[in-house]
Design a protein around this motif. Structure first.
Motif, PDB file in Angstrom:
ATOM      1  N   VAL A  95       8.484  -0.594  12.182  1.00  0.00           N
ATOM      2  CA  VAL A  95       8.327  -2.300  11.923  1.00  0.00           C
ATOM      3  C   VAL A  95       9.899  -2.725  11.899  1.00  0.00           C
ATOM      4  CG1 VAL A  95       7.848  -3.951  10.710  1.00  0.00           C
ATOM      5  CG2 VAL A  95       6.159  -2.159  10.633  1.00  0.00           C
ATOM      6  N   TYR A  96      10.781  -1.924  11.299  1.00  0.00           N
ATOM      7  CA  TYR A  96      12.324  -2.761  11.392  1.00  0.00           C
ATOM      8  C   TYR A  96      12.683  -2.339  12.747  1.00  0.00           C
ATOM      9  CZ  TYR A  96      12.596  -3.481   6.293  1.00  0.00           C
ATOM     10  OH  TYR A  96      12.790  -4.072   5.291  1.00  0.00           O
ATOM     11  N   GLY A  97      12.465  -1.331  13.391  1.00  0.00           N
ATOM     12  CA  GLY A  97      12.963  -1.191  14.860  1.00  0.00           C
ATOM     13  C   GLY A  97      12.375  -2.520  15.664  1.00  0.00           C
ATOM     14  N   HIS A 151      14.847   4.480   7.209  1.00  0.00           N
ATOM     15  CA  HIS A 151      13.413   4.798   6.980  1.00  0.00           C
ATOM     16  C   HIS A 151      13.016   6.101   8.031  1.00  0.00           C
ATOM     17  CE1 HIS A 151      12.240   1.918   3.867  1.00  0.00           C
ATOM     18  NE2 HIS A 151      12.915   0.927   4.408  1.00  0.00           N
ATOM     19  N   LEU A 152      13.366   5.935   9.039  1.00  0.00           N
ATOM     20  CA  LEU A 152      13.249   6.999   9.971  1.00  0.00           C
ATOM     21  C   LEU A 152      13.790   8.273   9.525  1.00  0.00           C
ATOM     22  CD1 LEU A 152      13.181   5.164  13.357  1.00  0.00           C
ATOM     23  CD2 LEU A 152      11.323   6.094  12.047  1.00  0.00           C
ATOM     24  N   THR A 153      15.049   8.138   9.160  1.00  0.00           N
ATOM     25  CA  THR A 153      15.886   9.210   8.614  1.00  0.00           C
ATOM     26  C   THR A 153      14.959   9.854   7.253  1.00  0.00           C
ATOM     27  OG1 THR A 153      17.749   8.617   9.572  1.00  0.00           O
ATOM     28  CG2 THR A 153      18.092  10.298   7.679  1.00  0.00           C
ATOM     29  N   ILE A 154      14.426   9.085   6.462  1.00  0.00           N
ATOM     30  CA  ILE A 154      14.053   9.701   5.239  1.00  0.00           C
ATOM     31  C   ILE A 154      12.365  10.383   5.755  1.00  0.00           C
ATOM     32  CG2 ILE A 154      12.708   8.656   3.350  1.00  0.00           C
ATOM     33  CD1 ILE A 154      15.465   8.703   2.647  1.00  0.00           C
ATOM     34  N   ALA A 155      11.837   9.573   6.700  1.00  0.00           N
ATOM     35  CA  ALA A 155      10.608  10.147   7.284  1.00  0.00           C
ATOM     36  C   ALA A 155      10.916  11.808   7.609  1.00  0.00           C
ATOM     37  CB  ALA A 155      10.046   9.487   8.372  1.00  0.00           C
ATOM     38  N   GLU A 156      11.910  11.865   8.612  1.00  0.00           N
ATOM     39  CA  GLU A 156      12.367  13.006   8.975  1.00  0.00           C
ATOM     40  C   GLU A 156      12.633  14.141   7.823  1.00  0.00           C
ATOM     41  OE1 GLU A 156      14.642  14.309  12.850  1.00  0.00           O
ATOM     42  OE2 GLU A 156      15.856  13.597  11.325  1.00  0.00           O
ATOM     43  N   LEU A 157      13.495  13.731   6.857  1.00  0.00           N
ATOM     44  CA  LEU A 157      13.627  14.443   5.789  1.00  0.00           C
ATOM     45  C   LEU A 157      12.611  14.762   4.991  1.00  0.00           C
ATOM     46  CD1 LEU A 157      17.215  12.677   4.358  1.00  0.00           C
ATOM     47  CD2 LEU A 157      16.821  14.598   5.848  1.00  0.00           C
ATOM     48  N   HIS A 191       7.303   5.778   5.399  1.00  0.00           N
ATOM     49  CA  HIS A 191       8.728   5.510   5.973  1.00  0.00           C
ATOM     50  C   HIS A 191       8.825   5.417   7.252  1.00  0.00           C
ATOM     51  CE1 HIS A 191      11.328   5.277   2.276  1.00  0.00           C
ATOM     52  NE2 HIS A 191      10.477   6.623   1.780  1.00  0.00           N
ATOM     53  N   TYR A 192       7.934   6.053   7.915  1.00  0.00           N
ATOM     54  CA  TYR A 192       7.948   6.251   9.674  1.00  0.00           C
ATOM     55  C   TYR A 192       7.524   4.948  10.045  1.00  0.00           C
ATOM     56  CZ  TYR A 192       6.416   6.777  14.357  1.00  0.00           C
ATOM     57  OH  TYR A 192       5.851   6.601  15.614  1.00  0.00           O
ATOM     58  N   ASN A 219       0.702  -1.229  -0.010  1.00  0.00           N
ATOM     59  CA  ASN A 219      -0.032  -0.024  -0.006  1.00  0.00           C
ATOM     60  C   ASN A 219       0.784   1.165  -0.058  1.00  0.00           C
ATOM     61  OD1 ASN A 219      -3.059  -0.929   0.700  1.00  0.00           O
ATOM     62  ND2 ASN A 219      -1.742  -2.266   1.747  1.00  0.00           N
ATOM     63  N   LYS A 220       2.096   1.144  -0.690  1.00  0.00           N
ATOM     64  CA  LYS A 220       2.966   2.251  -0.566  1.00  0.00           C
ATOM     65  C   LYS A 220       2.431   3.655  -1.105  1.00  0.00           C
ATOM     66  CE  LYS A 220       7.713   3.866  -1.388  1.00  0.00           C
ATOM     67  NZ  LYS A 220       8.844   3.527  -1.968  1.00  0.00           N
ATOM     68  N   GLY A 221       1.653   3.473  -2.264  1.00  0.00           N
ATOM     69  CA  GLY A 221       1.308   4.547  -2.994  1.00  0.00           C
ATOM     70  C   GLY A 221      -0.100   5.195  -2.273  1.00  0.00           C
ATOM     71  N   LYS A 222      -0.577   4.555  -1.316  1.00  0.00           N
ATOM     72  CA  LYS A 222      -1.817   5.128  -0.670  1.00  0.00           C
ATOM     73  C   LYS A 222      -1.578   6.109   0.386  1.00  0.00           C
ATOM     74  CE  LYS A 222      -4.527   1.140  -1.970  1.00  0.00           C
ATOM     75  NZ  LYS A 222      -5.396  -0.078  -1.795  1.00  0.00           N
ATOM     76  N   ILE A 223      -0.296   6.044   1.131  1.00  0.00           N
ATOM     77  CA  ILE A 223       0.368   6.705   2.275  1.00  0.00           C
ATOM     78  C   ILE A 223       1.265   7.710   1.746  1.00  0.00           C
ATOM     79  CG2 ILE A 223       1.019   6.402   4.471  1.00  0.00           C
ATOM     80  CD1 ILE A 223       0.256   3.498   4.272  1.00  0.00           C
ATOM     81  N   SER A 224       1.266   8.930   2.347  1.00  0.00           N
ATOM     82  CA  SER A 224       2.369   9.818   2.214  1.00  0.00           C
ATOM     83  C   SER A 224       3.663   9.304   2.471  1.00  0.00           C
ATOM     84  CB  SER A 224       2.124  10.923   3.138  1.00  0.00           C
ATOM     85  OG  SER A 224       2.484  10.923   4.234  1.00  0.00           O
ATOM     86  N   GLU A 225       4.766   9.975   1.671  1.00  0.00           N
ATOM     87  CA  GLU A 225       6.206   9.085   1.809  1.00  0.00           C
ATOM     88  C   GLU A 225       6.573   9.070   3.317  1.00  0.00           C
ATOM     89  OE1 GLU A 225       8.667   7.953  -0.541  1.00  0.00           O
ATOM     90  OE2 GLU A 225       6.935   7.450  -1.468  1.00  0.00           O
ATOM     91  N   SER A 226       6.407  10.321   3.726  1.00  0.00           N
ATOM     92  CA  SER A 226       7.061  10.509   5.296  1.00  0.00           C
ATOM     93  C   SER A 226       6.234   9.294   6.277  1.00  0.00           C
ATOM     94  CB  SER A 226       6.806  12.056   5.701  1.00  0.00           C
ATOM     95  OG  SER A 226       5.281  12.170   5.752  1.00  0.00           O
ATOM     96  N   VAL A 227       4.848   9.335   6.206  1.00  0.00           N
ATOM     97  CA  VAL A 227       4.183   8.473   7.023  1.00  0.00           C
ATOM     98  C   VAL A 227       4.609   7.045   6.668  1.00  0.00           C
ATOM     99  CG1 VAL A 227       1.980   7.672   7.669  1.00  0.00           C
ATOM    100  CG2 VAL A 227       2.210  10.103   7.317  1.00  0.00           C
TER     101      VAL A 227
END
Length: 217
Positions: A48-50, A61-67, A42-43, A32-40
């Motif tokens: 999940v990876y955490g 992914h958390l760094t991308i979310a912040e950027l 990646h967060y 569902n990647k295309g249905k959610i904003s990039e920042s949300v």
């Protein structure tokens, strides 16, 4: 899941968190990647990876979310927690003038330089308005232009997270001698050359590593 909404997807992911089915949560987010904003997106993937204790991917992914502009308290705290697990304060500590320049540049590019350029323009406009001083206005615009250019240059640096273990080489080929193993989760600044990257920062890890073990920011 074509008719699902963003809220439905996030609720599904939250339910999977609660069930500790983290792999399924990753699959749901990927589908569902295309249905959610990039920042949300990646967060959530970083979170999940955490949970899976895959700290390098969590940091990426958390760094991308912040950027991407997501700067909530949860993002900041989760990112700091992941970085503490990776001991980034120690591994990325500046030890040379080039380290201080690169680290300071990356930190200042997160809004500080844009604020400085805007302030320079405002000061120039105020002085021009009050004293009709065209020289002051031109000077402020030049300063703002230089700062903007510096910001663009810093943001053009190739910044990457090391996501898999590999040995640093003395050159961009397997025939070169080996140095030490680069820590996973490390953020590096480097220059790409084919399938290899020359590490510039942190300077203590200068050398070459394979691009395949990296994730670009």
């Amino acid at each position: 899941m074509e008719d699902t909404t963003i809220e439905d997807v996030l609720k599904t992911v939250e339910a999977l968190y609660a069930q500790k089915d983290y792999q399924k949560a990753l699959e749901t987010l990927a589908a569902n990647k295309g249905k959610i904003s990039e920042s949300v997106w990646h967060y959530n993937v970083g979170t999940v990876y955490g949970k899976l204790e895959n700290w390098p991917m969590a940091r990426y992914h958390l760094t991308i979310a912040e950027l991407e502009g997501l700067s909530s308290k949860e993002v900041i705290l989760n990112k700091k927690f992941v970085e503490s697990k990776l001991e980034t304060d120690k591994l990325e500590r500046a030890i040379s003038p080039s380290d201080y320049f690169v680290k300071g540049g990356m930190q200042s590019s997160h809004g500080i330089l844009s604020s400085v350029s805007l302030l320079a323009v405002l000061i120039g406009l105020v002085v021009f308005w009050q004293k009709k001083n065209i020289k002051a206005l031109v000077t402020s615009l030049v300063i703002a232009g230089v700062v903007v250019g510096l910001n663009i240059w810093i943001n053009s640096w190739d910044k990457m997270i090391v996501t898999s273990s590999q040995v640093i080489k003395d050159g961009p080929s397997e025939i070169f001698g080996q140095k030490e193993e680069i820590p996973v989760g490390l953020m590096i600044v480097g220059t790409k050359k084919g399938d290899w990257v020359e590490i510039k920062y942190p300077s203590r890890y200068q050398g070459w590593i394979k691009y395949t073990g990296l994730k670009e920011l």
